[in-house]
Design a protein around this motif. Structure first.
Motif, PDB file in Angstrom:
ATOM      1  N   LYS A  43     -75.605 -25.644  57.780  1.00 51.37           N
ATOM      2  CA  LYS A  43     -75.073 -26.761  56.996  1.00 51.37           C
ATOM      3  C   LYS A  43     -73.938 -27.419  57.737  1.00 51.37           C
ATOM      4  CE  LYS A  43     -76.514 -25.464  52.451  1.00 51.37           C
ATOM      5  NZ  LYS A  43     -76.168 -25.310  51.072  1.00 51.37           N
ATOM      6  N   PRO A  44     -73.920 -28.714  57.856  1.00 54.78           N
ATOM      7  CA  PRO A  44     -74.997 -29.627  57.449  1.00 54.78           C
ATOM      8  C   PRO A  44     -76.110 -29.644  58.500  1.00 54.78           C
ATOM      9  CG  PRO A  44     -73.212 -30.889  58.388  1.00 54.78           C
ATOM     10  CD  PRO A  44     -72.778 -29.445  58.382  1.00 54.78           C
ATOM     11  N   VAL A  45     -77.348 -29.635  58.048  1.00 56.35           N
ATOM     12  CA  VAL A  45     -78.496 -29.724  58.945  1.00 56.35           C
ATOM     13  C   VAL A  45     -78.507 -31.117  59.554  1.00 56.35           C
ATOM     14  CG1 VAL A  45     -81.013 -29.675  59.085  1.00 56.35           C
ATOM     15  CG2 VAL A  45     -79.824 -28.026  57.636  1.00 56.35           C
ATOM     16  N   THR A  46     -78.505 -31.169  60.885  1.00 55.88           N
ATOM     17  CA  THR A  46     -78.565 -32.451  61.588  1.00 55.88           C
ATOM     18  C   THR A  46     -79.722 -32.418  62.568  1.00 55.88           C
ATOM     19  OG1 THR A  46     -76.928 -31.671  63.177  1.00 55.88           O
ATOM     20  CG2 THR A  46     -76.103 -33.009  61.356  1.00 55.88           C
ATOM     21  N   PHE A  47     -80.336 -33.569  62.767  1.00 56.55           N
ATOM     22  CA  PHE A  47     -81.521 -33.627  63.616  1.00 56.55           C
ATOM     23  C   PHE A  47     -81.749 -35.039  64.119  1.00 56.55           C
ATOM     24  CE2 PHE A  47     -82.752 -34.430  59.281  1.00 56.55           C
ATOM     25  CZ  PHE A  47     -83.668 -35.457  59.351  1.00 56.55           C
ATOM     26  N   TYR A  48     -82.439 -35.110  65.246  1.00 55.77           N
ATOM     27  CA  TYR A  48     -82.907 -36.386  65.777  1.00 55.77           C
ATOM     28  C   TYR A  48     -84.358 -36.562  65.358  1.00 55.77           C
ATOM     29  CZ  TYR A  48     -78.931 -37.199  68.864  1.00 55.77           C
ATOM     30  OH  TYR A  48     -77.674 -37.451  69.363  1.00 55.77           O
ATOM     31  N   LEU A  49     -84.657 -37.709  64.813  1.00 55.19           N
ATOM     32  CA  LEU A  49     -86.031 -38.116  64.552  1.00 55.19           C
ATOM     33  C   LEU A  49     -86.213 -39.367  65.392  1.00 55.19           C
ATOM     34  CD1 LEU A  49     -88.573 -37.410  63.025  1.00 55.19           C
ATOM     35  CD2 LEU A  49     -87.805 -38.865  61.160  1.00 55.19           C
ATOM     36  N   GLY A  50     -86.891 -39.199  66.505  1.00 52.13           N
ATOM     37  CA  GLY A  50     -86.930 -40.257  67.499  1.00 52.13           C
ATOM     38  C   GLY A  50     -85.569 -40.320  68.161  1.00 52.13           C
ATOM     39  N   LYS A  51     -84.985 -41.510  68.217  1.00 51.32           N
ATOM     40  CA  LYS A  51     -83.665 -41.686  68.827  1.00 51.32           C
ATOM     41  C   LYS A  51     -82.548 -41.705  67.797  1.00 51.32           C
ATOM     42  CE  LYS A  51     -85.509 -44.190  72.751  1.00 51.32           C
ATOM     43  NZ  LYS A  51     -85.497 -45.412  73.546  1.00 51.32           N
ATOM     44  N   ASP A  52     -82.895 -41.595  66.514  1.00 51.78           N
ATOM     45  CA  ASP A  52     -81.905 -41.690  65.441  1.00 51.78           C
ATOM     46  C   ASP A  52     -81.445 -40.303  64.999  1.00 51.78           C
ATOM     47  OD1 ASP A  52     -82.111 -44.509  65.322  1.00 51.78           O
ATOM     48  OD2 ASP A  52     -83.912 -44.329  64.078  1.00 51.78           O
ATOM     49  N   LEU A  53     -80.123 -40.149  64.831  1.00 55.52           N
ATOM     50  CA  LEU A  53     -79.527 -38.900  64.377  1.00 55.52           C
ATOM     51  C   LEU A  53     -79.373 -38.952  62.859  1.00 55.52           C
ATOM     52  CD1 LEU A  53     -78.175 -36.190  65.088  1.00 55.52           C
ATOM     53  CD2 LEU A  53     -76.023 -37.441  65.324  1.00 55.52           C
ATOM     54  N   TYR A  54     -79.834 -37.894  62.180  1.00 60.99           N
ATOM     55  CA  TYR A  54     -79.786 -37.806  60.725  1.00 60.99           C
ATOM     56  C   TYR A  54     -79.062 -36.545  60.283  1.00 60.99           C
ATOM     57  CZ  TYR A  54     -83.386 -41.435  60.471  1.00 60.99           C
ATOM     58  OH  TYR A  54     -84.082 -42.604  60.581  1.00 60.99           O
ATOM     59  N   GLU A  55     -78.516 -36.617  59.071  1.00 63.13           N
ATOM     60  CA  GLU A  55     -77.934 -35.457  58.411  1.00 63.13           C
ATOM     61  C   GLU A  55     -78.665 -35.274  57.090  1.00 63.13           C
ATOM     62  OE1 GLU A  55     -73.555 -34.663  58.209  1.00 63.13           O
ATOM     63  OE2 GLU A  55     -73.937 -35.120  56.095  1.00 63.13           O
ATOM     64  N   ALA A  56     -79.063 -34.036  56.797  1.00 62.06           N
ATOM     65  CA  ALA A  56     -79.776 -33.746  55.552  1.00 62.06           C
ATOM     66  C   ALA A  56     -78.778 -33.322  54.487  1.00 62.06           C
ATOM     67  CB  ALA A  56     -80.802 -32.646  55.783  1.00 62.06           C
ATOM     68  N   GLN A  57     -78.871 -33.957  53.330  1.00 69.89           N
ATOM     69  CA  GLN A  57     -78.028 -33.644  52.183  1.00 69.89           C
ATOM     70  C   GLN A  57     -78.936 -33.301  51.017  1.00 69.89           C
ATOM     71  OE1 GLN A  57     -76.049 -37.363  51.625  1.00 69.89           O
ATOM     72  NE2 GLN A  57     -74.889 -37.216  53.520  1.00 69.89           N
ATOM     73  N   VAL A  58     -78.526 -32.326  50.211  1.00 70.63           N
ATOM     74  CA  VAL A  58     -79.290 -31.980  49.021  1.00 70.63           C
ATOM     75  C   VAL A  58     -78.613 -32.658  47.838  1.00 70.63           C
ATOM     76  CG1 VAL A  58     -80.108 -30.112  47.542  1.00 70.63           C
ATOM     77  CG2 VAL A  58     -80.022 -29.794  50.022  1.00 70.63           C
ATOM     78  N   ASP A  59     -79.377 -33.478  47.123  1.00 71.89           N
ATOM     79  CA  ASP A  59     -78.855 -34.229  45.975  1.00 71.89           C
ATOM     80  C   ASP A  59     -79.681 -33.910  44.742  1.00 71.89           C
ATOM     81  OD1 ASP A  59     -76.993 -35.578  47.611  1.00 71.89           O
ATOM     82  OD2 ASP A  59     -78.433 -37.163  48.064  1.00 71.89           O
ATOM     83  N   MET A  60     -79.089 -34.193  43.579  1.00 69.31           N
ATOM     84  CA  MET A  60     -79.821 -34.087  42.315  1.00 69.31           C
ATOM     85  C   MET A  60     -80.548 -35.406  42.080  1.00 69.31           C
ATOM     86  SD  MET A  60     -79.512 -31.204  40.698  1.00 69.31           S
ATOM     87  CE  MET A  60     -79.854 -31.572  39.002  1.00 69.31           C
ATOM     88  N   ALA A  61     -81.804 -35.308  41.660  1.00 75.77           N
ATOM     89  CA  ALA A  61     -82.588 -36.501  41.347  1.00 75.77           C
ATOM     90  C   ALA A  61     -83.671 -36.132  40.342  1.00 75.77           C
ATOM     91  CB  ALA A  61     -83.218 -37.071  42.608  1.00 75.77           C
ATOM     92  N   ARG A  62     -83.785 -36.939  39.323  1.00 75.35           N
ATOM     93  CA  ARG A  62     -84.847 -36.748  38.321  1.00 75.35           C
ATOM     94  C   ARG A  62     -84.891 -35.332  37.764  1.00 75.35           C
ATOM     95  NH1 ARG A  62     -89.132 -37.528  41.828  1.00 75.35           N
ATOM     96  NH2 ARG A  62     -87.797 -38.178  43.503  1.00 75.35           N
ATOM     97  N   GLY A  63     -83.750 -34.707  37.552  1.00 72.94           N
ATOM     98  CA  GLY A  63     -83.723 -33.377  36.945  1.00 72.94           C
ATOM     99  C   GLY A  63     -83.963 -32.245  37.913  1.00 72.94           C
ATOM    100  N   GLY A  64     -83.947 -32.493  39.205  1.00 76.43           N
ATOM    101  CA  GLY A  64     -84.148 -31.442  40.196  1.00 76.43           C
ATOM    102  C   GLY A  64     -83.479 -31.836  41.501  1.00 76.43           C
ATOM    103  N   TYR A  65     -83.683 -31.026  42.503  1.00 71.84           N
ATOM    104  CA  TYR A  65     -83.083 -31.289  43.814  1.00 71.84           C
ATOM    105  C   TYR A  65     -84.034 -32.070  44.709  1.00 71.84           C
ATOM    106  CZ  TYR A  65     -79.641 -27.845  42.437  1.00 71.84           C
ATOM    107  OH  TYR A  65     -78.657 -27.159  41.775  1.00 71.84           O
ATOM    108  N   ILE A  66     -83.447 -32.834  45.622  1.00 67.00           N
ATOM    109  CA  ILE A  66     -84.200 -33.619  46.598  1.00 67.00           C
ATOM    110  C   ILE A  66     -83.403 -33.618  47.900  1.00 67.00           C
ATOM    111  CG2 ILE A  66     -83.162 -35.850  46.008  1.00 67.00           C
ATOM    112  CD1 ILE A  66     -86.025 -37.025  46.218  1.00 67.00           C
ATOM    113  N   ILE A  67     -84.096 -33.689  49.022  1.00 63.80           N
ATOM    114  CA  ILE A  67     -83.408 -33.757  50.315  1.00 63.80           C
ATOM    115  C   ILE A  67     -83.272 -35.230  50.680  1.00 63.80           C
ATOM    116  CG2 ILE A  67     -83.492 -33.161  52.759  1.00 63.80           C
ATOM    117  CD1 ILE A  67     -85.247 -30.742  51.950  1.00 63.80           C
ATOM    118  N   HIS A  68     -82.032 -35.627  50.910  1.00 67.32           N
ATOM    119  CA  HIS A  68     -81.723 -37.011  51.288  1.00 67.32           C
ATOM    120  C   HIS A  68     -81.276 -36.973  52.744  1.00 67.32           C
ATOM    121  CE1 HIS A  68     -79.175 -40.852  50.481  1.00 67.32           C
ATOM    122  NE2 HIS A  68     -80.264 -41.108  51.170  1.00 67.32           N
ATOM    123  N   CYS A  69     -82.030 -37.588  53.623  1.00 64.17           N
ATOM    124  CA  CYS A  69     -81.721 -37.632  55.060  1.00 64.17           C
ATOM    125  C   CYS A  69     -81.111 -38.993  55.367  1.00 64.17           C
ATOM    126  CB  CYS A  69     -82.976 -37.395  55.883  1.00 64.17           C
ATOM    127  SG  CYS A  69     -83.711 -35.777  55.557  1.00 64.17           S
TER     128      CYS A  69
END
Length: 72
Positions: A43-69
């Motif tokens: 934590k925080p999970v970070t990764f390149y998808l292609g040339k773009d750097l992303y950070e993965a965040q866990v958020d609440m959505a629609r009554g459950g968890y979702i991964i927001h990159c």
């Protein structure tokens, strides 16, 4: 404006571990033509998808968890 995407969880009521987050990101990237490279699998999970750097965040959505990159 930063780019981002959401990944739905199969078990959305359970908070995902970092290993689960990485597995979901790998599964998501298989449908994409961009290469995936993890920078950090802690934590925080970070990764390149292609040339773009992303950070993965866990958020609440629609009554459950979702991964927001979010591009960083």
């Amino acid at each position: 404006m930063k780019k981002g995407f959401l990944i739905d969880l199969e078990e959305s009521l359970t908070y995902p571990t970092t290993e689960d987050i990485c597995n979901y990101i790998e599964k998501y990237s298989q449908g994409d033509k961009e290469p995936l490279e993890f920078v950090s699998k802690e934590k925080p999970v970070t990764f390149y998808l292609g040339k773009d750097l992303y950070e993965a965040q866990v958020d609440m959505a629609r009554g459950g968890y979702i991964i927001h990159c979010v591009q960083i």
